[in-house]
Design a protein around this motif. Structure first.
Motif, PDB file in Angstrom:
ATOM      1  N   SER A  18       0.822  -1.211   0.000  1.00 34.32           N
ATOM      2  CA  SER A  18       0.000   0.000   0.000  1.00 34.32           C
ATOM      3  C   SER A  18       0.853   1.257   0.000  1.00 34.32           C
ATOM      4  CB  SER A  18      -0.924   0.014   1.221  1.00 34.32           C
ATOM      5  OG  SER A  18      -0.171  -0.080   2.419  1.00 34.32           O
TER       6      SER A  18
ATOM      7  N   HIS B 236      -3.793   4.729  -0.974  1.00 35.93           N
ATOM      8  CA  HIS B 236      -4.736   3.755  -0.428  1.00 35.93           C
ATOM      9  C   HIS B 236      -5.332   4.211   0.910  1.00 35.93           C
ATOM     10  CE1 HIS B 236      -1.883   1.237  -2.928  1.00 35.93           C
ATOM     11  NE2 HIS B 236      -3.035   1.149  -3.548  1.00 35.93           N
ATOM     12  N   LYS B 237      -4.699   5.193   1.535  1.00 34.87           N
ATOM     13  CA  LYS B 237      -5.194   5.728   2.801  1.00 34.87           C
ATOM     14  C   LYS B 237      -4.557   7.084   3.054  1.00 34.87           C
ATOM     15  CE  LYS B 237      -7.287   5.128   6.927  1.00 34.87           C
ATOM     16  NZ  LYS B 237      -8.724   4.805   7.094  1.00 34.87           N
TER      17      LYS B 237
ATOM     18  N   TYR C  33     -11.897   6.779   4.406  1.00 33.09           N
ATOM     19  CA  TYR C  33     -10.703   6.945   3.570  1.00 33.09           C
ATOM     20  C   TYR C  33      -9.642   7.798   4.266  1.00 33.09           C
ATOM     21  CZ  TYR C  33      -8.089   7.826  -0.792  1.00 33.09           C
ATOM     22  OH  TYR C  33      -7.125   7.906  -1.764  1.00 33.09           O
TER      23      TYR C  33
ATOM     24  N   ALA D 131      -6.614  -1.355  -3.515  1.00 32.42           N
ATOM     25  CA  ALA D 131      -6.651  -0.562  -4.743  1.00 32.42           C
ATOM     26  C   ALA D 131      -7.964  -0.770  -5.494  1.00 32.42           C
ATOM     27  CB  ALA D 131      -5.460  -0.911  -5.620  1.00 32.42           C
TER      28      ALA D 131
END
Length: 210
Positions: free
Chosen positions: A2, A114-115, A165, A189
């Motif tokens: 990630s 991804h975050k 998120y 993803a």
């Protein structure tokens, strides 16, 4: 594997948190544009945008050797930062920036992290951090402090389009912040559609004033 982004205004502790993660876990940190690249005297209107794409490409390359890559600062930062100043500072409109990113996404040159972890602190804490950090001058500190609420609101808004998120994280201690980041699970993803997310963000920016 990630790619995680640390965001927040100047002096909030993004870099020290990233460094703490690098010292205590097996992650790679990608510095911000101004630390990675030297801007030429004459540059195109997309120079900074292109360097953000380059940061993303570097992050993806590092995933070959690391499970996690940390972006010290958002590769989509021109959207949030310019919005905070009503798109009046770099002669780049929202449509101009959004179109650039749209083409880069379609070409497979950039994606969303991804975050996100958004670090925040009160003004007293920020000023103490600035005054006690001898490694950086932070010439634009006052300007950045003035947009702190708007800047945070942008990242809070991302949770409207993909709940969970963005994790808001009070930056009282870089060690504690690093622990939280390390133990949070990023999105896969496949759970992120970058084109749709960019469209939603662009619409929100048009409908809301900083």
């Amino acid at each position: 594997m990630s790619i995680i982004c640390l965001e927040g205004i100047s002096a909030v502790g993004k870099t020290t948190t990233a460094e703490e993660l690098a010292h205590t876990t097996n992650v790679c940190v990608i510095p911000e544009v101004n630390l990675l690249f030297e801007r030429p005297r004459k540059s195109s209107n997309t120079w900074y945008l292109e360097r953000q794409v380059e940061r993303w490409c570097l992050a993806e390359e590092k995933l070959k050797d690391y499970e996690t890559v940390i972006l010290d600062g958002d590769v989509f930062q021109p959207l949030s930062y310019n919005w905070c100043f009503d798109f009046q500072i770099y002669n780049q409109s929202l449509d101009f920036i959004s179109e650039f990113y749209q083409k880069a996404i379609q070409a497979g040159r950039i994606q969303f992290p991804h975050k996100y972890f958004y670090l925040y602190a009160n003004e007293t804490n920020l000023r103490w951090r600035k005054e006690n950090d001898q490694t950086r001058t932070r010439k634009n500190f006052e300007k950045h402090t003035g947009i702190s609420q708007s800047h945070q609101r942008y990242y809070e808004a991302l949770n409207q389009f993909r709940p969970g998120y963005v994790k808001l994280l009070e930056a009282a201690s870089s060690k504690e912040a690093a622990k939280v980041v390390f133990h949070q699970r990023p999105l896969a993803a496949k759970d992120l559609n970058p084109e749709i997310l960019l469209q939603n963000i662009t619409r929100w920016l048009k409908e809301n004033k900083a």
